[in-house]
Scaffold this active site. Sequence first.
Site, PDB file in Angstrom:
ATOM      1  N   PRO A  10     -30.922 -56.254 -49.099  1.00  0.00           N
ATOM      2  CA  PRO A  10     -31.384 -55.811 -50.407  1.00  0.00           C
ATOM      3  C   PRO A  10     -32.692 -56.459 -50.864  1.00  0.00           C
ATOM      4  CG  PRO A  10     -29.442 -57.219 -50.610  1.00  0.00           C
ATOM      5  CD  PRO A  10     -29.604 -56.892 -49.155  1.00  0.00           C
ATOM      6  N   ASN A  11     -33.499 -55.632 -51.481  1.00  0.00           N
ATOM      7  CA  ASN A  11     -34.779 -55.996 -52.112  1.00  0.00           C
ATOM      8  C   ASN A  11     -35.899 -56.229 -51.116  1.00  0.00           C
ATOM      9  OD1 ASN A  11     -33.837 -55.956 -54.890  1.00  0.00           O
ATOM     10  ND2 ASN A  11     -32.636 -57.760 -54.334  1.00  0.00           N
ATOM     11  N   ARG A  18     -44.139 -58.056 -54.461  1.00  0.00           N
ATOM     12  CA  ARG A  18     -43.764 -59.038 -55.488  1.00  0.00           C
ATOM     13  C   ARG A  18     -43.603 -60.392 -54.801  1.00  0.00           C
ATOM     14  NH1 ARG A  18     -44.354 -55.292 -58.327  1.00  0.00           N
ATOM     15  NH2 ARG A  18     -43.037 -54.282 -59.875  1.00  0.00           N
ATOM     16  N   TYR A  23     -42.692 -64.819 -50.224  1.00  0.00           N
ATOM     17  CA  TYR A  23     -42.412 -63.929 -49.096  1.00  0.00           C
ATOM     18  C   TYR A  23     -43.665 -63.405 -48.382  1.00  0.00           C
ATOM     19  CZ  TYR A  23     -37.774 -64.068 -51.173  1.00  0.00           C
ATOM     20  OH  TYR A  23     -36.570 -64.493 -51.666  1.00  0.00           O
ATOM     21  N   ASN A  74     -31.850 -59.730 -41.308  1.00  0.00           N
ATOM     22  CA  ASN A  74     -32.130 -60.517 -42.507  1.00  0.00           C
ATOM     23  C   ASN A  74     -31.251 -59.919 -43.603  1.00  0.00           C
ATOM     24  OD1 ASN A  74     -32.966 -61.771 -44.804  1.00  0.00           O
ATOM     25  ND2 ASN A  74     -35.163 -61.551 -44.397  1.00  0.00           N
ATOM     26  N   ALA A  77     -29.935 -61.409 -49.893  1.00  0.00           N
ATOM     27  CA  ALA A  77     -28.963 -62.112 -50.758  1.00  0.00           C
ATOM     28  C   ALA A  77     -27.530 -61.997 -50.246  1.00  0.00           C
ATOM     29  CB  ALA A  77     -29.067 -61.579 -52.179  1.00  0.00           C
ATOM     30  N   HIS A  80     -25.545 -64.962 -48.526  1.00  0.00           N
ATOM     31  CA  HIS A  80     -24.849 -66.033 -49.238  1.00  0.00           C
ATOM     32  C   HIS A  80     -23.545 -65.576 -49.876  1.00  0.00           C
ATOM     33  CE1 HIS A  80     -28.848 -67.534 -48.607  1.00  0.00           C
ATOM     34  NE2 HIS A  80     -29.372 -66.641 -49.437  1.00  0.00           N
ATOM     35  N   ASP A  87     -17.692 -60.225 -41.160  1.00  0.00           N
ATOM     36  CA  ASP A  87     -16.607 -59.608 -40.388  1.00  0.00           C
ATOM     37  C   ASP A  87     -17.147 -58.504 -39.479  1.00  0.00           C
ATOM     38  OD1 ASP A  87     -14.734 -61.287 -41.514  1.00  0.00           O
ATOM     39  OD2 ASP A  87     -13.989 -59.829 -42.964  1.00  0.00           O
ATOM     40  N   GLU A  98     -30.249 -64.259 -36.888  1.00  0.00           N
ATOM     41  CA  GLU A  98     -30.384 -64.197 -38.356  1.00  0.00           C
ATOM     42  C   GLU A  98     -31.782 -64.702 -38.715  1.00  0.00           C
ATOM     43  OE1 GLU A  98     -27.412 -66.636 -40.239  1.00  0.00           O
ATOM     44  OE2 GLU A  98     -28.388 -66.537 -42.204  1.00  0.00           O
ATOM     45  N   HIS A 100     -34.628 -65.467 -41.845  1.00  0.00           N
ATOM     46  CA  HIS A 100     -35.016 -65.584 -43.253  1.00  0.00           C
ATOM     47  C   HIS A 100     -36.511 -65.870 -43.296  1.00  0.00           C
ATOM     48  CE1 HIS A 100     -30.977 -65.293 -44.562  1.00  0.00           C
ATOM     49  NE2 HIS A 100     -30.645 -66.156 -43.629  1.00  0.00           N
ATOM     50  N   ILE A 101     -37.195 -65.124 -44.123  1.00  0.00           N
ATOM     51  CA  ILE A 101     -38.652 -65.274 -44.232  1.00  0.00           C
ATOM     52  C   ILE A 101     -38.979 -66.635 -44.844  1.00  0.00           C
ATOM     53  CG2 ILE A 101     -40.707 -64.323 -45.358  1.00  0.00           C
ATOM     54  CD1 ILE A 101     -39.152 -61.571 -45.298  1.00  0.00           C
ATOM     55  N   SER A 102     -38.256 -66.970 -45.888  1.00  0.00           N
ATOM     56  CA  SER A 102     -38.486 -68.256 -46.555  1.00  0.00           C
ATOM     57  C   SER A 102     -37.588 -69.325 -45.935  1.00  0.00           C
ATOM     58  CB  SER A 102     -38.183 -68.123 -48.052  1.00  0.00           C
ATOM     59  OG  SER A 102     -36.801 -67.843 -48.255  1.00  0.00           O
ATOM     60  N   ARG A 107     -34.867 -74.275 -50.911  1.00  0.00           N
ATOM     61  CA  ARG A 107     -34.737 -73.514 -52.159  1.00  0.00           C
ATOM     62  C   ARG A 107     -33.436 -73.887 -52.879  1.00  0.00           C
ATOM     63  NH1 ARG A 107     -36.180 -67.420 -51.054  1.00  0.00           N
ATOM     64  NH2 ARG A 107     -36.326 -67.489 -53.343  1.00  0.00           N
ATOM     65  N   ARG A 111     -28.621 -70.938 -51.839  1.00  0.00           N
ATOM     66  CA  ARG A 111     -29.181 -70.298 -50.628  1.00  0.00           C
ATOM     67  C   ARG A 111     -28.927 -71.135 -49.373  1.00  0.00           C
ATOM     68  NH1 ARG A 111     -32.407 -66.163 -52.898  1.00  0.00           N
ATOM     69  NH2 ARG A 111     -33.268 -66.805 -54.898  1.00  0.00           N
TER      70      ARG A 111
HETATM   71  O1  CA2 Z   1     -36.024 -65.689 -47.088  1.00  0.00           O
HETATM   72  C1  CA2 Z   1     -35.413 -64.628 -46.875  1.00  0.00           C
HETATM   73  O2  CA2 Z   1     -35.739 -63.823 -46.007  1.00  0.00           O
HETATM   74  C2  CA2 Z   1     -34.226 -64.251 -47.768  1.00  0.00           C
HETATM   75  O3  CA2 Z   1     -33.244 -63.642 -46.937  1.00  0.00           O
HETATM   76  C3  CA2 Z   1     -34.760 -63.266 -48.778  1.00  0.00           C
HETATM   77  C4  CA2 Z   1     -33.732 -62.871 -49.834  1.00  0.00           C
HETATM   78  C5  CA2 Z   1     -33.072 -64.107 -50.454  1.00  0.00           C
HETATM   79  O4  CA2 Z   1     -32.039 -63.702 -51.337  1.00  0.00           O
HETATM   80  C6  CA2 Z   1     -32.508 -65.028 -49.399  1.00  0.00           C
HETATM   81  O5  CA2 Z   1     -31.952 -66.156 -50.039  1.00  0.00           O
HETATM   82  C7  CA2 Z   1     -33.589 -65.465 -48.434  1.00  0.00           C
HETATM   83  C8  CA2 Z   1     -34.398 -62.083 -50.954  1.00  0.00           C
HETATM   84  C9  CA2 Z   1     -35.097 -60.844 -50.484  1.00  0.00           C
HETATM   85  C10 CA2 Z   1     -35.871 -60.293 -51.621  1.00  0.00           C
HETATM   86  O6  CA2 Z   1     -37.112 -59.877 -51.140  1.00  0.00           O
HETATM   87  C11 CA2 Z   1     -38.129 -59.705 -52.010  1.00  0.00           C
HETATM   88  C12 CA2 Z   1     -39.367 -59.554 -51.469  1.00  0.00           C
HETATM   89  C13 CA2 Z   1     -40.436 -59.401 -52.291  1.00  0.00           C
HETATM   90  C14 CA2 Z   1     -40.275 -59.369 -53.662  1.00  0.00           C
HETATM   91  C15 CA2 Z   1     -39.024 -59.502 -54.197  1.00  0.00           C
HETATM   92  C16 CA2 Z   1     -37.933 -59.669 -53.367  1.00  0.00           C
END
Ligand code: CA2
Length: 148
Positions: A10-11, A18, A23, A74, A77, A80, A87, A98, A100-102, A107, A111
């Site tokens: 998601p997102n 954003r 990111y 990836n 959210a 977590h 499963d 797996e 994660h970009i960040s 953080r 997370r």
């Molecule tokens: O660091 C990552 O890749 C995460 O999986 C990104 C998730 C976050 O909930 C994880 O804790 C770490 C959030 C993805 C949201 O992506 C956005 C990208 C640009 C602007 C807003 C949200």
Amino acid sequence: MPKILLLNGPNLNLLGKRQPEIYGRETLADVEAQCRSLAGELGFEIDFRQSNREYEIIDAIHEYRVTAAGIVINPAAFTHTSVAILDALNASELPIIEVHISNVHRREAFRHHSYVSLAATGVIAGCGTQGYELALRHLARLLGSAKP
Ligand code: CA2
């Protein structure tokens, strides 16, 4: 050609639009193009998916459980929170990376825990969008299918 499922949660459709300080500036379309180009070099076919819906992520894992050679995920959210995605991944015998970009460990505390890591072969965090490419290269090495 072995097929790799590249799945984003998601997102992540907002990538590059954003929060670039967290990111980066690349969009999900940029990431897809880079992954497609690298997959070609490595001798993979990739199916690239993104969904904001937990059940669609689970359905994709089921769909590729037998036909894919590996999964790069990836879960965003859902990382977590989702025992259901854990499963589904556990029901596959595929190598799972797996991504994660960040760097989730730098953080918020919520997370720091990942359900998905319990099913993952490897975890990459904090390498920006390059993490997806690193994951593909690692799968190539694991599967012995290419020149990583
Ligand atoms: O660091 C990552 O890749 C995460 O999986 C990104 C998730 C976050 O909930 C994880 O804790 C770490 C959030 C993805 C949201 O992506 C956005 C990208 C640009 C602007 C807003 C949200």
